[in-house]
Scaffold this motif. Structure first.
Motif, PDB file in Angstrom:
ATOM      1  N   PRO A   1     -26.184 -61.428 -37.704  1.00 41.73           N
ATOM      2  CA  PRO A   1     -26.059 -60.973 -36.314  1.00 41.73           C
ATOM      3  C   PRO A   1     -25.198 -61.930 -35.495  1.00 41.73           C
ATOM      4  O   PRO A   1     -25.282 -63.151 -35.648  1.00 41.73           O
ATOM      5  CB  PRO A   1     -27.501 -60.952 -35.812  1.00 41.73           C
ATOM      6  N   ILE A   2     -24.355 -61.349 -34.639  1.00 34.10           N
ATOM      7  CA  ILE A   2     -23.522 -62.124 -33.716  1.00 34.10           C
ATOM      8  C   ILE A   2     -23.872 -61.653 -32.309  1.00 34.10           C
ATOM      9  O   ILE A   2     -23.669 -60.484 -31.973  1.00 34.10           O
ATOM     10  CB  ILE A   2     -22.027 -61.925 -33.998  1.00 34.10           C
ATOM     11  N   LEU A   3     -24.422 -62.554 -31.508  1.00 33.08           N
ATOM     12  CA  LEU A   3     -24.915 -62.207 -30.184  1.00 33.08           C
ATOM     13  C   LEU A   3     -23.967 -62.714 -29.111  1.00 33.08           C
ATOM     14  O   LEU A   3     -23.400 -63.809 -29.224  1.00 33.08           O
ATOM     15  CB  LEU A   3     -26.305 -62.791 -29.947  1.00 33.08           C
ATOM     16  N   ALA A   4     -23.811 -61.927 -28.055  1.00 36.35           N
ATOM     17  CA  ALA A   4     -22.950 -62.309 -26.933  1.00 36.35           C
ATOM     18  C   ALA A   4     -23.392 -61.545 -25.699  1.00 36.35           C
ATOM     19  O   ALA A   4     -24.041 -60.490 -25.799  1.00 36.35           O
ATOM     20  CB  ALA A   4     -21.486 -62.004 -27.242  1.00 36.35           C
ATOM     21  N   PRO A   5     -23.034 -62.035 -24.515  1.00 35.16           N
ATOM     22  CA  PRO A   5     -23.351 -61.285 -23.295  1.00 35.16           C
ATOM     23  C   PRO A   5     -22.573 -59.986 -23.234  1.00 35.16           C
ATOM     24  O   PRO A   5     -21.466 -59.874 -23.776  1.00 35.16           O
ATOM     25  CB  PRO A   5     -22.937 -62.238 -22.176  1.00 35.16           C
ATOM     26  N   GLU A   6     -23.141 -58.982 -22.577  1.00 35.18           N
ATOM     27  CA  GLU A   6     -22.440 -57.710 -22.461  1.00 35.18           C
ATOM     28  C   GLU A   6     -21.071 -57.911 -21.804  1.00 35.18           C
ATOM     29  O   GLU A   6     -20.885 -58.803 -20.986  1.00 35.18           O
ATOM     30  CB  GLU A   6     -23.265 -56.715 -21.650  1.00 35.18           C
ATOM     31  N   HIS A   7     -20.116 -57.099 -22.215  1.00 29.37           N
ATOM     32  CA  HIS A   7     -18.726 -57.139 -21.747  1.00 29.37           C
ATOM     33  C   HIS A   7     -17.969 -58.353 -22.292  1.00 29.37           C
ATOM     34  O   HIS A   7     -16.860 -58.643 -21.835  1.00 29.37           O
ATOM     35  CB  HIS A   7     -18.640 -57.116 -20.214  1.00 29.37           C
ATOM     36  N   PHE A   8     -18.554 -59.034 -23.267  1.00 32.75           N
ATOM     37  CA  PHE A   8     -17.895 -60.199 -23.859  1.00 32.75           C
ATOM     38  C   PHE A   8     -16.507 -59.849 -24.387  1.00 32.75           C
ATOM     39  O   PHE A   8     -15.517 -60.520 -24.074  1.00 32.75           O
ATOM     40  CB  PHE A   8     -18.766 -60.764 -24.995  1.00 32.75           C
ATOM     41  N   LEU A   9     -16.431 -58.814 -25.215  1.00 38.34           N
ATOM     42  CA  LEU A   9     -15.158 -58.510 -25.872  1.00 38.34           C
ATOM     43  C   LEU A   9     -14.099 -58.108 -24.856  1.00 38.34           C
ATOM     44  O   LEU A   9     -12.929 -58.508 -24.973  1.00 38.34           O
ATOM     45  CB  LEU A   9     -15.356 -57.390 -26.899  1.00 38.34           C
ATOM     46  N   GLU A  10     -14.479 -57.358 -23.850  1.00 39.77           N
ATOM     47  CA  GLU A  10     -13.537 -56.969 -22.797  1.00 39.77           C
ATOM     48  C   GLU A  10     -12.882 -58.191 -22.163  1.00 39.77           C
ATOM     49  O   GLU A  10     -11.662 -58.240 -21.977  1.00 39.77           O
ATOM     50  CB  GLU A  10     -14.288 -56.163 -21.733  1.00 39.77           C
ATOM     51  N   HIS A  11     -13.685 -59.183 -21.832  1.00 34.44           N
ATOM     52  CA  HIS A  11     -13.159 -60.348 -21.124  1.00 34.44           C
ATOM     53  C   HIS A  11     -12.466 -61.328 -22.071  1.00 34.44           C
ATOM     54  O   HIS A  11     -11.495 -61.982 -21.672  1.00 34.44           O
ATOM     55  CB  HIS A  11     -14.267 -61.017 -20.331  1.00 34.44           C
ATOM     56  N   ALA A  12     -12.937 -61.420 -23.302  1.00 38.60           N
ATOM     57  CA  ALA A  12     -12.246 -62.269 -24.271  1.00 38.60           C
ATOM     58  C   ALA A  12     -10.825 -61.769 -24.502  1.00 38.60           C
ATOM     59  O   ALA A  12      -9.874 -62.553 -24.603  1.00 38.60           O
ATOM     60  CB  ALA A  12     -13.020 -62.308 -25.589  1.00 38.60           C
ATOM     61  N   VAL A  13     -10.666 -60.450 -24.561  1.00 29.43           N
ATOM     62  CA  VAL A  13      -9.350 -59.857 -24.777  1.00 29.43           C
ATOM     63  C   VAL A  13      -8.493 -59.986 -23.519  1.00 29.43           C
ATOM     64  O   VAL A  13      -7.307 -60.336 -23.585  1.00 29.43           O
ATOM     65  CB  VAL A  13      -9.496 -58.389 -25.206  1.00 29.43           C
ATOM     66  N   SER A  14      -9.072 -59.712 -22.371  1.00 34.33           N
ATOM     67  CA  SER A  14      -8.323 -59.793 -21.115  1.00 34.33           C
ATOM     68  C   SER A  14      -7.701 -61.171 -20.945  1.00 34.33           C
ATOM     69  O   SER A  14      -6.541 -61.306 -20.554  1.00 34.33           O
ATOM     70  CB  SER A  14      -9.258 -59.484 -19.941  1.00 34.33           C
ATOM     71  N   GLU A  15      -8.470 -62.199 -21.248  1.00 30.44           N
ATOM     72  CA  GLU A  15      -7.988 -63.558 -21.031  1.00 30.44           C
ATOM     73  C   GLU A  15      -7.062 -64.037 -22.133  1.00 30.44           C
ATOM     74  O   GLU A  15      -6.013 -64.619 -21.871  1.00 30.44           O
ATOM     75  CB  GLU A  15      -9.185 -64.513 -20.917  1.00 30.44           C
ATOM     76  N   ASN A  16      -7.435 -63.795 -23.379  1.00 30.20           N
ATOM     77  CA  ASN A  16      -6.744 -64.433 -24.492  1.00 30.20           C
ATOM     78  C   ASN A  16      -5.663 -63.575 -25.137  1.00 30.20           C
ATOM     79  O   ASN A  16      -4.844 -64.106 -25.881  1.00 30.20           O
ATOM     80  CB  ASN A  16      -7.765 -64.858 -25.552  1.00 30.20           C
ATOM     81  N   VAL A  17      -5.670 -62.281 -24.859  1.00 31.61           N
ATOM     82  CA  VAL A  17      -4.652 -61.401 -25.436  1.00 31.61           C
ATOM     83  C   VAL A  17      -3.751 -60.845 -24.335  1.00 31.61           C
ATOM     84  O   VAL A  17      -2.537 -61.056 -24.344  1.00 31.61           O
ATOM     85  CB  VAL A  17      -5.293 -60.269 -26.257  1.00 31.61           C
TER      86      VAL A  17
END
Length: 599
Positions: A151-167
């Motif tokens: 299992p990989i746990l993260a706060p909701e909307h994690f992927l959205e913001h990781a992509v917005s910032e880093n991609v």
């Protein structure tokens, strides 16, 4: 602030407490032998501060230069000093839970290997990303395989913001990060002495695995490998998607990056969304209410822990009040008509905060944080119509230089103001000279000398790095890319993958071109309609069977191949293939080495 830089302060004892061991030599390399991180780079930081480093920053560098495996509490370990961030390992019934696996796979793997050397070859049974910044997830492929089922746990909307910032904004952010990290600078008394938050950033292989478990609300409880964990969501604090992590049975509290031993950024110099200092303070107050009274130790994903319930409460209280003070006092003065640059000159912290090392501006600063608060509420425009439609930096420079009698006269003025101690205005004049005549060696050196002086005198590590990197490039240093976020691409959703094309479309060239594509994904059942219209390339999931110029049938791996190399192997197509060729041909490539201190 009457200061003592003595190492008798509890910070030094806490930074050393629980030391288990480290690696020697302390260089971490890639598979090809390239050094991606040198944990001993700051070994020169000892004794009294030299003239070329602010003594308060020197003290912070002493603390952040320590590296190795540390025991925080029974079953809780941290590897510090192997990257800008810490990696935490929590022992469970069958293996170990990894919290925040650093920036690079190489440094995360080295951290895990050090842990296993001393604690046994425990399997990784879960991964927790506390928030959506790359130094807290980028090394995940150093601790688990891409095919992992843990299992990989993260706060909701994690992927959205990781992509917005880093991609999405990744190229611009990494270029600016090259400055604030001091990437081209040698680690030395006249170069980089860390980044305030940690030693510096690694330059290895970045990756991302999508979360499999979303944390959606405060109080959500999960049990991982027999360890009971309670989460607190803190969106809008240090990251748009962030969470604190409490271990109630062990009385251990992880504050992610919400409470570190420095004033943090409300708007980092590398660029980011402006953070909400009001809500940051309130979430810290909530942390105290929910967890602090039942905690024996608090740690974050940077710096060193704080032990003792009373000490935990005091530390979090100071951090709570720091962010509240910056917010409220900025708003008070903003509503009296002052602009950001004025408020930055007017505000000081009260002595009760200013005299605490953990509130000093080693990473964030009071000056740029209060400007960020104002920006969050009012934006870039200061309300003065004379500033509403200004010329570009080059055009302004041409006009100022003309008014001042030419570049040589401006350079003379730069030196006069610098000699008189007004380095800030000297830098402003010097920048006009360089933007007017970027090839003028005298102008470049005058500005470089001013920036160098500003950097060597700065308490804030990121200010120091920005100033000194600017001087380095003015003197001929060529920018190089530090690392890329291309390893994240496989984790992106289909919408996010299509977004990466849209933000590279040259709208002016595409303005008179139209076209449509239906994308049918045979492995997921998804369908997308893409249109090129009015200089914009838009896309949306669709269930309508609308006519399109081209229909493509493919799998997600085939989409990745198409975007990566242009391969159409195995892709089914009906219609006009020139539409795809046109859309791809109208995109351009970002420039990771764009100019910063010159036009």
């Amino acid at each position: 602030m009457a200061v003592s830089y003595s190492e008798d302060h509890p910070d030094f004892a806490n930074a050393d407490r629980g030391f288990v061991g480290t690696i020697s030599p302390a260089t971490i390399t890639s598979a090809t032998g390239t050094v991606v991180f040198d944990a001993d780079a700051l070994a020169f930081v000892s004794g009294d501060a030299p003239d070329d480093v602010h003594p308060s920053l020197w003290r912070q560098a002493k603390l952040t230069s320590r590296h190795g495996l540390y025991e925080v509490a029974p079953g809780f370990f941290q590897v510090r000093g192997f990257d800008i961030s810490n990696m935490t390992l929590v022992e469970g019934n069958a293996g170990v839970i990894v919290i925040d696996p650093l920036v690079s796979a190489e440094t995360a793997a080295a951290a895990l290997a050090l842990y296993r050397e001393h604690r046994g070859d425990r399997a990784v049974t879960a991964v927790i990303y506390t928030h959506a910044h790359i130094d807290h997830f980028g090394g995940v492929l150093g601790v688990v395989d891409a095919s992992t089922d843990v299992p990989i746990l993260a706060p909701e909307h994690f992927l959205e913001h990781a992509v917005s910032e880093n991609v999405y904004a990744g190229v611009a952010m990494l270029r600016r990060g090259y400055y604030y990290d001091g990437h081209p600078l040698d680690a030395s008394v006249t170069g980089a002495v860390g980044i305030g938050l940690g030693p510096r950033t690694s330059a290895g292989t970045v990756g991302l695995l999508p979360p499999t478990v979303d944390i959606t609300h405060t109080g959500q409880e999960e049990t991982l490998d027999g360890v009971r964990i309670v989460f607190q969501l803190t969106p809008g604090t240090e990251s748009p998607a962030e969470m604190n992590v409490f271990f109630p049975d062990e009385r251990v509290l992880c504050m992610a990056e919400n409470a570190c031993h420095t004033m943090h950024n409300l708007l980092t110099l590398r660029g980011a969304q402006v953070r909400d200092s009001r809500i940051w303070s309130r979430y810290l107050a909530e942390s105290i209410e929910l967890f602090a009274h039942d905690s024996d130790v608090v740690f974050s994903s940077h710096h060193w822990p704080t032990w003792g319930t009373d000490e935990v409460i005091a530390f979090l209280t100071e951090q709570r009040d720091l962010y509240a003070y910056m917010h409220d006092q900025t708003l008070r003065l903003m509503n009296q008509g002052y602009v950001g640059s004025e408020i930055a000159e007017m505000l000081d912290l009260p002595d009760s905060l200013a005299q605490r090392w953990s509130t000093r501006g080693y990473y964030g600063s009071l000056s740029h944080n209060v400007k960020a608060v104002l920006q969050r509420y009012l934006g870039w425009y200061d309300g003065n119509p004379a500033h509403l439609w200004e010329h570009t930096p080059e055009n302004r420079a041409d006009r100022y230089v003309e008014l001042l009698g030419g570049v040589d006269a401006v350079v003379d003025a730069v030196r006069r103001y610098a000699d008189a101690g007004d380095l800030r205005f000297a830098a402003e004049l010097g920048s006009h000279a360089v933007f007017a005549e970027p090839g003028n060696a005298r102008a470049r050196e005058a500005l470089a000398e001013v920036l160098e002086s500003l950097g060597l005198g700065a308490e804030n590590a990121t200010w120091r790095n920005c100033f000194l990197t600017g001087a380095h490039e003015l003197r001929g240093g060529s920018p190089t890319a530090s690392f890329a976020a291309s390893g994240m691409v496989s984790a992106l959703t289909t919408t996010q993958l299509f977004d990466t094309i849209a933000i590279r479309l040259d709208g002016a060239k595409a303005a008179g071109v139209t076209g449509s594509i239906t994308w049918l994904f045979t492995d997921s059942g998804e369908a997308y309609r893409m249109e090129l219209s009015n200089g914009a390339r838009v896309h949306i999931p669709t269930t309508r069977d609308a006519a399109a110029d081209l229909t493509l049938r493919l799998t997600r791996p085939q989409l990745l191949g198409l975007l990566g190399s242009g391969s159409l192997d195995g892709v089914g197509a009906d219609g006009d293939m020139s539409v795809l060729t046109t859309i791809i041909g109208l995109t351009d490539e970002p420039d990771p080495r764009f100019a910063v201190v010159e036009p």
